[in-house]
Scaffold this motif. Structure first.
Motif, short mmCIF file in Angstrom:
data_model
loop_
_atom_site.label_atom_id
_atom_site.label_comp_id
_atom_site.label_asym_id
_atom_site.label_seq_id
_atom_site.Cartn_x
_atom_site.Cartn_y
_atom_site.Cartn_z
N ALA A 60 81.68 54.52 -22.54
CA ALA A 60 82.05 54.42 -23.96
C ALA A 60 81.73 53.03 -24.50
CB ALA A 60 83.53 54.73 -24.14
N LEU A 61 82.02 52.02 -23.71
CA LEU A 61 81.70 50.65 -24.13
C LEU A 61 80.19 50.46 -24.25
CD1 LEU A 61 84.29 48.67 -21.95
CD2 LEU A 61 84.26 48.82 -24.45
N ALA A 62 79.44 51.00 -23.30
CA ALA A 62 77.98 50.88 -23.36
C ALA A 62 77.44 51.56 -24.61
CB ALA A 62 77.36 51.49 -22.11
N HIS A 63 78.02 52.71 -24.96
CA HIS A 63 77.61 53.40 -26.18
C HIS A 63 77.92 52.55 -27.41
CE1 HIS A 63 76.74 56.72 -28.91
NE2 HIS A 63 77.90 56.49 -29.50
N THR A 64 79.10 51.94 -27.43
CA THR A 64 79.49 51.07 -28.55
C THR A 64 78.53 49.89 -28.68
OG1 THR A 64 81.83 51.64 -28.31
CG2 THR A 64 81.32 49.55 -29.41
N TYR A 65 78.08 49.39 -27.52
CA TYR A 65 77.18 48.23 -27.52
C TYR A 65 75.71 48.62 -27.64
CZ TYR A 65 81.42 46.09 -25.57
OH TYR A 65 82.72 45.66 -25.35
N ALA A 66 75.45 49.90 -27.85
CA ALA A 66 74.08 50.42 -28.00
C ALA A 66 73.20 50.04 -26.81
CB ALA A 66 73.45 49.91 -29.30
N CYS A 67 73.78 50.08 -25.61
CA CYS A 67 73.02 49.80 -24.39
C CYS A 67 72.38 51.10 -23.91
CB CYS A 67 73.93 49.22 -23.31
SG CYS A 67 73.07 48.93 -21.74
N ASP A 68 71.07 51.15 -23.87
CA ASP A 68 70.37 52.37 -23.46
C ASP A 68 69.79 52.27 -22.05
OD1 ASP A 68 68.38 50.57 -23.91
OD2 ASP A 68 67.32 51.75 -25.44
#
Length: 283
Positions: A60-68
């Motif tokens: 969820a944090l990675a999604h928030t940070y737009a980490c692909d």
């Protein structure tokens, strides 16, 4: 949940990587906390490794940070969960905390590469060599302390025998082979052990002869641990004042280059074993 014990090396690294990810996204910890519905204080504890997070929270944090970077995210997700007890935890009241973390550093590595100039690689030392080297410590260790330190170092060597195998490359300068730690008999057995270990499928022992004047000498042992993805690699520098752990991208790149240059100066595995045999015959 918040952990009751100091965070482990792995927990601190997970928190640090989440902080780096947030900073690359240009978000403050307050803004990030609001996005995922937690208090800012909890976000700070997560990034300090003091609050356990789930794999879903990491995603969820990675999604928030737009980490692909899926590989990185999944590697971080695999680092989550509460703290389980490991064998090295029994040494936390007996040895310096930084030394205990060396076992954790080695345990989670997918591959290890080390370079030493005047000392034998820790994971390739015999028990007699370990005890002899510990007797030279300043200030002097008491007999029971020597046994604690020695048993810890020997137990660390289990990473070379597990499945799946951990690849271990040891770049050893000739100076280390010539050191007479423990006297001729201890030295001979240590060198024979080095030859034997170098014949294992997952271990390479590479000797750098004195004649290689282009060798980039380092006064401290260097250990490079590969992670499941390159971003999770770690360098450990061992010195008299303790151990330093480095994971900044620029420093990782620097020490990869240093180790590459050292390895380029070394003999092949076969020629290295022949070299060590000659040193044994001269002992």
């Amino acid at each position: 949940m918040a952990t009751g014990m100091p965070p482990t090396l792995r927990q601190r690294r997970l928190g640090s990587e989440l902080r780096k990810m947030r900073e690359r996204a240009g978000l403050s910890s307050t803004a990030a906390a609001a996005h995922v519905g937690v208090q800012q204080a909890r976000m700070s504890m997560i990034e300090a490794g003091r609050y356990a997070v789930s794999a879903d929270r990491v995603r969820a944090l990675a999604h928030t940070y737009a980490c692909d970077d899926t590989d990185l995210v999944e590697a971080l997700a695999a680092m989550t969960g509460g703290r389980g007890r490991a064998w090295w935890d029994e040494y936390r009241e007996l040895l310096p905390a930084a030394l205990v973390e060396v076992a954790e550093f080695e345990h989670h590595a997918t591959a290890l590469r080390v370079a030493v100039v005047v000392a034998m690689p820790g994971l390739l030392q015999t028990l007699d060599h370990v005890r002899a080297s510990l007797r030279q410590d300043v200030p002097a260790l008491r007999p029971h302390e020597i046994e604690h330190w020695a048993s810890f170092r020997i137990k660390r060597q289990a990473v070379l025998y597990r499945e799946p195998e951990t690849t271990y490359t040891a770049i050893v300068h000739e100076a280390a082979l010539r050191m007479g730690v423990g006297g001729p008999e201890v030295k001979r057995r240590q060198l024979e052990h080095l030859i034997l270990m170098g014949e294992r499928s997952n271990v390479k022992v590479l000797v750098v002869p004195f004649e290689r004047a282009d060798f980039p000498i380092s006064g401290q042992p260097i250990s490079y641990a590969s992670g499941p993805v390159p971003q999770l690699d770690t360098v450990l520098l061992d010195s008299d004042h303790g151990c330093d752990l480095l994971d900044a991208e620029a420093k990782l790149a620097r020490y990869r280059c240093v180790l590459d240059r050292m390895e380029a100066c070394a003999l092949s595995s076969g020629k290295s074993r022949d070299f060590i045999r000659r040193v044994v015959r001269s002992t």
